[in-house]
Design a protein around this motif. Sequence first.
Motif, mmCIF file in Angstrom:
data_model
loop_
_atom_site.group_PDB
_atom_site.id
_atom_site.type_symbol
_atom_site.label_atom_id
_atom_site.label_comp_id
_atom_site.label_asym_id
_atom_site.label_seq_id
_atom_site.Cartn_x
_atom_site.Cartn_y
_atom_site.Cartn_z
ATOM 1 N N ARG A 9 0.707 -1.203 0.017
ATOM 2 C CA ARG A 9 -0.013 -0.013 -0.204
ATOM 3 C C ARG A 9 0.916 1.151 -0.187
ATOM 4 O O ARG A 9 1.764 1.225 0.886
ATOM 5 N N LYS A 10 0.314 2.129 -0.697
ATOM 6 C CA LYS A 10 1.309 3.373 -1.075
ATOM 7 C C LYS A 10 0.803 4.393 0.295
ATOM 8 O O LYS A 10 -0.413 4.447 0.691
ATOM 9 N N SER A 11 2.077 4.575 0.923
ATOM 10 C CA SER A 11 1.571 5.485 2.279
ATOM 11 C C SER A 11 0.975 6.898 1.699
ATOM 12 O O SER A 11 0.886 7.336 0.738
ATOM 13 N N ARG A 12 0.440 7.608 2.981
ATOM 14 C CA ARG A 12 -0.463 8.876 2.581
ATOM 15 C C ARG A 12 0.548 9.809 2.085
ATOM 16 O O ARG A 12 0.389 10.698 1.372
ATOM 17 N N LEU A 13 1.621 10.032 2.729
ATOM 18 C CA LEU A 13 2.733 10.848 2.519
ATOM 19 C C LEU A 13 3.179 10.615 1.057
ATOM 20 O O LEU A 13 3.447 11.783 0.360
ATOM 21 N N SER A 15 1.562 9.569 -1.438
ATOM 22 C CA SER A 15 0.676 10.029 -2.229
ATOM 23 C C SER A 15 0.399 11.654 -2.336
ATOM 24 O O SER A 15 0.325 12.046 -3.395
ATOM 25 N N LEU A 16 0.601 12.315 -1.113
ATOM 26 C CA LEU A 16 0.504 13.633 -1.270
ATOM 27 C C LEU A 16 1.806 14.235 -2.144
ATOM 28 O O LEU A 16 1.723 15.047 -2.579
ATOM 29 N N ALA A 19 1.223 13.867 -5.745
ATOM 30 C CA ALA A 19 0.028 14.629 -6.071
ATOM 31 C C ALA A 19 0.282 15.617 -6.871
ATOM 32 O O ALA A 19 1.255 16.360 -6.614
#
Length: 156
Positions: A9-13, A15-16, A19
């Motif tokens: 899973r790609k971490s939220r960080l 992804s940010l 983006a």
Amino acid sequence: MSVITWVRRKSRLASLISAPGGISVGAALKAADANLAPMRQEAMAVINDRLNTLSTIRSEDGPTDARVDRVYQASSTILDAASPFDLAHVSRAAHNLCEIADSHQYGRPFDWRVVDVHVRAMSLLMSLPTDDTAARDQVLQGLYQLAHKKGIAQKA
């Protein structure tokens, strides 16, 4: 036979950062510096006030242990005020004084000359040009040698 499959899973960080429309690290650092700039004057005022406090504590009469505790508190405040800014050498000098005060054994005499030396050194460090790292390092080495003579081992 079974096969184990890991779904990464790609971490939220992550992804940010990936983006579109995000902010670069350099731009974020510049924005942080701009946000800290107004607080620098306040930090300098706190540092100067605590340097004066240290000089006052040095010249006072009274129980040594309570005065050494106040030395620790004042130098800790200098450390906190200097840390967010380009005053790393002042922070290290304040930390050195904290270490010396913290190693004081209650009921024993305290060498108050150490406070004088640190106050003068921190004042000097604040007055030196920011690009004169050699001179700043030399001042710090002198403070570290003083701490070593007082039985304080520097942590890497």
